[in-house]
Design a protein around this motif. Structure first.
Motif, PDB file in Angstrom:
ATOM      1  N   PRO A 290       0.819  -1.225   0.000  1.00  0.00           N
ATOM      2  CA  PRO A 290       0.000   0.000   0.000  1.00  0.00           C
ATOM      3  C   PRO A 290       0.849   1.270   0.000  1.00  0.00           C
ATOM      4  O   PRO A 290       0.502   2.252  -0.674  1.00  0.00           O
ATOM      5  CB  PRO A 290      -0.820  -0.124   1.294  1.00  0.00           C
ATOM      6  N   ASN A 291       1.943   1.264   0.734  1.00  0.00           N
ATOM      7  CA  ASN A 291       2.809   2.446   0.775  1.00  0.00           C
ATOM      8  C   ASN A 291       3.574   2.659  -0.520  1.00  0.00           C
ATOM      9  O   ASN A 291       4.151   3.731  -0.739  1.00  0.00           O
ATOM     10  CB  ASN A 291       3.793   2.336   1.942  1.00  0.00           C
ATOM     11  N   SER A 292       3.579   1.644  -1.376  1.00  0.00           N
ATOM     12  CA  SER A 292       4.232   1.761  -2.687  1.00  0.00           C
ATOM     13  C   SER A 292       3.223   2.026  -3.795  1.00  0.00           C
ATOM     14  O   SER A 292       3.557   1.946  -4.984  1.00  0.00           O
ATOM     15  CB  SER A 292       5.024   0.485  -2.996  1.00  0.00           C
ATOM     16  N   GLY A 293       1.991   2.316  -3.414  1.00  0.00           N
ATOM     17  CA  GLY A 293       0.986   2.708  -4.402  1.00  0.00           C
ATOM     18  C   GLY A 293       0.170   1.583  -4.970  1.00  0.00           C
ATOM     19  O   GLY A 293      -0.600   1.795  -5.917  1.00  0.00           O
ATOM     20  N   TYR A 294       0.280   0.369  -4.409  1.00  0.00           N
ATOM     21  CA  TYR A 294      -0.493  -0.757  -4.926  1.00  0.00           C
ATOM     22  C   TYR A 294      -1.839  -0.855  -4.211  1.00  0.00           C
ATOM     23  O   TYR A 294      -1.925  -0.686  -2.997  1.00  0.00           O
ATOM     24  CB  TYR A 294       0.260  -2.076  -4.739  1.00  0.00           C
ATOM     25  N   LYS A 295      -2.860  -1.143  -4.981  1.00  0.00           N
ATOM     26  CA  LYS A 295      -4.171  -1.441  -4.422  1.00  0.00           C
ATOM     27  C   LYS A 295      -4.412  -2.936  -4.566  1.00  0.00           C
ATOM     28  O   LYS A 295      -4.314  -3.484  -5.662  1.00  0.00           O
ATOM     29  CB  LYS A 295      -5.276  -0.675  -5.144  1.00  0.00           C
ATOM     30  N   PHE A 296      -4.722  -3.581  -3.445  1.00  0.00           N
ATOM     31  CA  PHE A 296      -5.063  -4.992  -3.516  1.00  0.00           C
ATOM     32  C   PHE A 296      -6.495  -5.141  -3.995  1.00  0.00           C
ATOM     33  O   PHE A 296      -7.411  -4.487  -3.487  1.00  0.00           O
ATOM     34  CB  PHE A 296      -4.892  -5.662  -2.145  1.00  0.00           C
ATOM     35  N   VAL A 297      -6.680  -5.992  -4.985  1.00  0.00           N
ATOM     36  CA  VAL A 297      -8.008  -6.262  -5.532  1.00  0.00           C
ATOM     37  C   VAL A 297      -8.217  -7.766  -5.560  1.00  0.00           C
ATOM     38  O   VAL A 297      -7.265  -8.542  -5.459  1.00  0.00           O
ATOM     39  CB  VAL A 297      -8.175  -5.702  -6.961  1.00  0.00           C
ATOM     40  N   ASN A 298      -9.452  -8.173  -5.683  1.00  0.00           N
ATOM     41  CA  ASN A 298      -9.710  -9.565  -6.055  1.00  0.00           C
ATOM     42  C   ASN A 298     -10.136  -9.580  -7.518  1.00  0.00           C
ATOM     43  O   ASN A 298     -10.460  -8.535  -8.100  1.00  0.00           O
ATOM     44  CB  ASN A 298     -10.730 -10.235  -5.129  1.00  0.00           C
ATOM     45  N   PHE A 299     -10.101 -10.742  -8.109  1.00  0.00           N
ATOM     46  CA  PHE A 299     -10.374 -10.830  -9.544  1.00  0.00           C
ATOM     47  C   PHE A 299     -11.787 -10.373  -9.887  1.00  0.00           C
ATOM     48  O   PHE A 299     -12.018  -9.772 -10.945  1.00  0.00           O
ATOM     49  CB  PHE A 299     -10.150 -12.259 -10.041  1.00  0.00           C
ATOM     50  N   GLY A 300     -12.743 -10.641  -9.009  1.00  0.00           N
ATOM     51  CA  GLY A 300     -14.113 -10.225  -9.282  1.00  0.00           C
ATOM     52  C   GLY A 300     -14.253  -8.729  -9.364  1.00  0.00           C
ATOM     53  O   GLY A 300     -14.924  -8.192 -10.260  1.00  0.00           O
ATOM     54  N   GLU A 301     -13.617  -8.023  -8.418  1.00  0.00           N
ATOM     55  CA  GLU A 301     -13.680  -6.566  -8.436  1.00  0.00           C
ATOM     56  C   GLU A 301     -12.994  -6.007  -9.682  1.00  0.00           C
ATOM     57  O   GLU A 301     -13.525  -5.097 -10.340  1.00  0.00           O
ATOM     58  CB  GLU A 301     -13.002  -6.003  -7.193  1.00  0.00           C
ATOM     59  N   TYR A 302     -11.832  -6.537 -10.013  1.00  0.00           N
ATOM     60  CA  TYR A 302     -11.114  -6.025 -11.174  1.00  0.00           C
ATOM     61  C   TYR A 302     -11.909  -6.250 -12.455  1.00  0.00           C
ATOM     62  O   TYR A 302     -11.998  -5.368 -13.313  1.00  0.00           O
ATOM     63  CB  TYR A 302      -9.745  -6.695 -11.285  1.00  0.00           C
ATOM     64  N   LEU A 303     -12.525  -7.409 -12.564  1.00  0.00           N
ATOM     65  CA  LEU A 303     -13.306  -7.722 -13.752  1.00  0.00           C
ATOM     66  C   LEU A 303     -14.500  -6.796 -13.907  1.00  0.00           C
ATOM     67  O   LEU A 303     -14.889  -6.446 -15.035  1.00  0.00           O
ATOM     68  CB  LEU A 303     -13.772  -9.180 -13.695  1.00  0.00           C
ATOM     69  N   SER A 304     -15.065  -6.373 -12.789  1.00  0.00           N
ATOM     70  CA  SER A 304     -16.254  -5.522 -12.845  1.00  0.00           C
ATOM     71  C   SER A 304     -15.981  -4.166 -13.491  1.00  0.00           C
ATOM     72  O   SER A 304     -16.897  -3.540 -14.041  1.00  0.00           O
ATOM     73  CB  SER A 304     -16.817  -5.309 -11.434  1.00  0.00           C
ATOM     74  N   SER A 305     -14.740  -3.716 -13.460  1.00  0.00           N
ATOM     75  CA  SER A 305     -14.417  -2.413 -14.035  1.00  0.00           C
ATOM     76  C   SER A 305     -13.441  -2.505 -15.207  1.00  0.00           C
ATOM     77  O   SER A 305     -13.021  -1.485 -15.745  1.00  0.00           O
ATOM     78  CB  SER A 305     -13.827  -1.485 -12.964  1.00  0.00           C
ATOM     79  N   HIS A 306     -13.057  -3.715 -15.581  1.00  0.00           N
ATOM     80  CA  HIS A 306     -12.145  -3.916 -16.709  1.00  0.00           C
ATOM     81  C   HIS A 306     -12.704  -5.031 -17.592  1.00  0.00           C
ATOM     82  O   HIS A 306     -12.252  -6.175 -17.537  1.00  0.00           O
ATOM     83  CB  HIS A 306     -10.739  -4.273 -16.229  1.00  0.00           C
ATOM     84  N   ILE A 307     -13.690  -4.687 -18.378  1.00  0.00           N
ATOM     85  CA  ILE A 307     -14.310  -5.663 -19.273  1.00  0.00           C
ATOM     86  C   ILE A 307     -13.277  -6.108 -20.309  1.00  0.00           C
ATOM     87  O   ILE A 307     -12.559  -5.288 -20.881  1.00  0.00           O
ATOM     88  CB  ILE A 307     -15.538  -5.051 -19.982  1.00  0.00           C
ATOM     89  N   PRO A 308     -13.181  -7.410 -20.569  1.00  0.00           N
ATOM     90  CA  PRO A 308     -12.172  -7.897 -21.523  1.00  0.00           C
ATOM     91  C   PRO A 308     -12.303  -7.244 -22.903  1.00  0.00           C
ATOM     92  O   PRO A 308     -13.408  -7.094 -23.429  1.00  0.00           O
ATOM     93  CB  PRO A 308     -12.455  -9.401 -21.599  1.00  0.00           C
ATOM     94  N   LYS A 309     -11.169  -6.880 -23.450  1.00  0.00           N
ATOM     95  CA  LYS A 309     -11.113  -6.345 -24.806  1.00  0.00           C
ATOM     96  C   LYS A 309     -10.637  -7.397 -25.805  1.00  0.00           C
ATOM     97  O   LYS A 309     -10.807  -7.229 -27.017  1.00  0.00           O
ATOM     98  CB  LYS A 309     -10.163  -5.142 -24.850  1.00  0.00           C
ATOM     99  N   TYR A 310     -10.050  -8.462 -25.277  1.00  0.00           N
ATOM    100  CA  TYR A 310      -9.508  -9.513 -26.139  1.00  0.00           C
ATOM    101  C   TYR A 310     -10.195 -10.840 -25.844  1.00  0.00           C
ATOM    102  O   TYR A 310     -10.595 -11.116 -24.714  1.00  0.00           O
ATOM    103  CB  TYR A 310      -8.002  -9.678 -25.915  1.00  0.00           C
ATOM    104  N   GLU A 311     -10.328 -11.641 -26.875  1.00  0.00           N
ATOM    105  CA  GLU A 311     -10.796 -13.009 -26.671  1.00  0.00           C
ATOM    106  C   GLU A 311      -9.610 -13.956 -26.794  1.00  0.00           C
ATOM    107  O   GLU A 311      -8.593 -13.644 -27.421  1.00  0.00           O
ATOM    108  CB  GLU A 311     -11.890 -13.384 -27.651  1.00  0.00           C
ATOM    109  N   VAL A 312      -9.736 -15.130 -26.208  1.00  0.00           N
ATOM    110  CA  VAL A 312      -8.640 -16.084 -26.178  1.00  0.00           C
ATOM    111  C   VAL A 312      -9.145 -17.466 -26.570  1.00  0.00           C
ATOM    112  O   VAL A 312     -10.293 -17.828 -26.282  1.00  0.00           O
ATOM    113  CB  VAL A 312      -7.999 -16.137 -24.768  1.00  0.00           C
ATOM    114  N   LYS A 313      -8.307 -18.196 -27.245  1.00  0.00           N
ATOM    115  CA  LYS A 313      -8.531 -19.611 -27.515  1.00  0.00           C
ATOM    116  C   LYS A 313      -7.519 -20.396 -26.688  1.00  0.00           C
ATOM    117  O   LYS A 313      -6.336 -20.057 -26.633  1.00  0.00           O
ATOM    118  CB  LYS A 313      -8.330 -19.936 -28.995  1.00  0.00           C
ATOM    119  N   LEU A 314      -7.989 -21.460 -26.055  1.00  0.00           N
ATOM    120  CA  LEU A 314      -7.113 -22.300 -25.260  1.00  0.00           C
ATOM    121  C   LEU A 314      -6.573 -23.460 -26.084  1.00  0.00           C
ATOM    122  O   LEU A 314      -7.163 -23.855 -27.085  1.00  0.00           O
ATOM    123  CB  LEU A 314      -7.862 -22.845 -24.041  1.00  0.00           C
ATOM    124  N   LYS A 315      -5.466 -24.000 -25.644  1.00  0.00           N
ATOM    125  CA  LYS A 315      -4.913 -25.184 -26.296  1.00  0.00           C
ATOM    126  C   LYS A 315      -5.839 -26.376 -26.063  1.00  0.00           C
ATOM    127  O   LYS A 315      -6.377 -26.550 -24.970  1.00  0.00           O
ATOM    128  CB  LYS A 315      -3.523 -25.491 -25.743  1.00  0.00           C
TER     129      LYS A 315
END
Length: 512
Positions: A290-315
């Motif tokens: 936190p003192n170095s400017g990092y915000k801890f997030v969980n994946f659900g929160e991050y996904l809610s405000s960062h909708i994917p712009k790319y699609e992926v195909k898996l092997k």
């Protein structure tokens, strides 16, 4: 989220089911000494310390205690969490409370996610087992955390197309995979595909995966940073908070405009594999990052405000059986002698394919019994199996009455109720016998493999009680082709007789 430095560290907290198939209690495990069993040992070294990790001053005086689960994105194996709840309720309470606090801090997105019920390798399971494993995992999550999960942990991150289909059907929003599992990416609905099969996919953003090329059916995927995750799991960075932060800063500096740094490791790293490193994490979580400017997030929160712009195909993996994070050969570690786990002491894992084929055979035989007998008792045998988790989680009379009210084809007498219980327990053990740890290590004589053979033995016993037919002789004949590296056991049959057969006693525990 206006800042540009986000950090998400996922801990996969899991132990294989260890309960004796006849007593439902964990037998003493000498290899876990001085503790009674491995659950207890790792609890004392990892699960408990992470719920109250200490920060000390230069005189080693405790000045603060941090609940690391308030910062981890995390999952707990259902069997493990149930055991913690039963044996160590105070720690269980801190785990649940951590998720509740994270839900408030992260705008309605809790840190906890679900896990596939008993850690089977999903691509190697049949469709019905895939569905039940996800449904049971989600139901277990609701029971403990009081909400629906946004994501789910796939054991060993093993994934293929059919697994994705099931996850989408069950409304799972996201999963977490390893970089080498991705094949190619492109901008959603436009652009050309770019090859990322070398493990070079950017990990600072989520991706959308459309199932069967259907634009209305998709799941989002986070790929964790493999190099940083390995630094934490296997290198010395985890012993020093400042050193770990410096490594995180190096990763951030070498990245692109994407602003998420994501990590995924076995939760047991923090305190069990690497003693006292829960303290490293507590200081990183509460002070340094936190003192170095990092915000801890969980994946659900991050996904809610960062909708994917790319699609992926898996092997696809061999035979469309997918890929995983701990086998460079796809999912070979759980079905063949792929080379993973080979040592000088244990040079051959040919037993793996025999074990897989034998258990697949037994599973298919048990399906015939379940369907033939179950169709006379249940409206739909597979729906009934999916619903059985509600009874397992709360095995009181009311739960059984509701279960039969919604699933029984007719009014059932006591003997028919007991027959239903045996059928459902048979199916439960038929899934438990596929717990992945039975294949992971280097010889068939490991305690994890003995455990899944015990579950197979219990399933065979239940089938005999239901039909009068005994599969054990055929089962052992097939298992005899599995050669042990240990001179103590001739083969899988010999191991079964010496280590499993002695426990074939006792009656089924009826809940109704």
């Amino acid at each position: 989220m206006n800042q540009n430095k986000f950090l998400c560290i996922h801990g996969h907290f899991y132990q294989p089911p260890r309960e004796n198939a006849w007593t439902n209690e964990i037998d003493q495990q000498p290899s876990a000494a001085p503790f009674h069993d491995w659950n207890e040992r790792i609890y004392q070294e990892c699960y408990k310390p992470n719920s109250a990790a200490v920060i000390v001053d230069r005189f080693d005086k405790v000045i603060q205690r941090i609940n690391n689960y308030e910062f981890f994105n995390f999952d707990f194996g259902p069997n493990l969490l149930a055991w913690i709840n039963k044996i160590h309720p105070k720690t269980y309470g801190r785990i649940i409370e951590a998720d509740k606090k994270s839900f408030e801090v992260h705008n309605g997105h809790g840190n906890a996610i679900a896990m596939v019920y008993n850690h089977i390798i999903m691509p190697l399971a049949n469709r019905n087992d895939k569905v039940t494993q996800v449904k049971w995992g989600v139901a277990d999550f609701r029971f403990h955390f009081g909400r629906d999960p946004e994501g789910i942990w796939l054991p060993e991150t093993a994934c293929n197309e059919e697994t994705l289909e099931v996850l989408v059907e069950e409304k799972i929003k996201y999963i977490i995979l390893d970089q080498p599992q991705a094949s190619k990416i492109k901008r959603i609905f436009r652009g050309k595909w770019s090859d990322v099969s070398g493990g070079n996919i950017e990990t600072g953003c989520p991706y959308r995966c459309f199932v069967n090329n259907n634009s209305e059916k998709f799941i989002d995927i986070f790929f964790y940073n493999g190099a940083l995750s390995r630094n934490i799991a296997f290198d010395e960075h985890i012993y020093d908070s400042a050193k770990l932060l410096l490594r995180i800063e190096q990763v951030k500096a070498s990245g692109t405009q994407n602003n998420l740094i994501s990590v995924a490791v076995d939760g047991e790293t923090f305190g069990h594999h690497k003693r006292f490193t829960e303290r490293t994490m507590s200081y990183l979580f509460s002070e340094l990052a936190p003192n170095s400017g990092y915000k801890f997030v969980n994946f659900g929160e991050y996904l809610s405000s960062h909708i994917p712009k790319y699609e992926v195909k898996l092997k696809d993996g061999d035979n469309n059986e997918g890929t995983s994070w701990s086998c460079t050969h796809g999912t070979g570690r759980w079905k063949e002698d792929c080379g993973c786990g080979r040592t000088t002491e244990n040079p051959s894992q040919e037993w793996r394919s025999v074990l897989r084929d034998t258990l697949n055979w037994l599973r298919d035989e048990l399906i015939i019994i379940y369907e033939n007998v179950g169709r006379n008792l249940f409206k739909n045998p597979w729906t009934a199996r999916n619903e059985y988790i509600k009874v397992l989680l709360n095995p009181d009379k009311e739960s059984w009455e509701k279960f039969f009210y919604f699933n029984a084809r007719k009014f059932l007498d006591k003997n028919e109720n007991n027959l239903c219980t045996r059928l459902l327990e048979m199916q439960k053990f038929a899934m438990l016998m596929f717990t992945s740890c039975g294949w992971f290590f280097s010889d068939i004589s490991g305690i994890e493999t003995i455990q899944i053979l015990q579950y197979a033995a219990r399933a065979i016993e239940l089938a005999r009680e239901i039909t009068g037919f005994d599969f054990e002789e055929d089962f052992l004949e097939k298992l005899s082709a599995a050669r042990s590296n240990s001179s103590e056991y001739k083969d899988g049959k010999d191991l079964y007789i010496k280590k499993v057969k002695t426990n074939l006693a006792g009656n089924i525990k009826l809940y109704y």
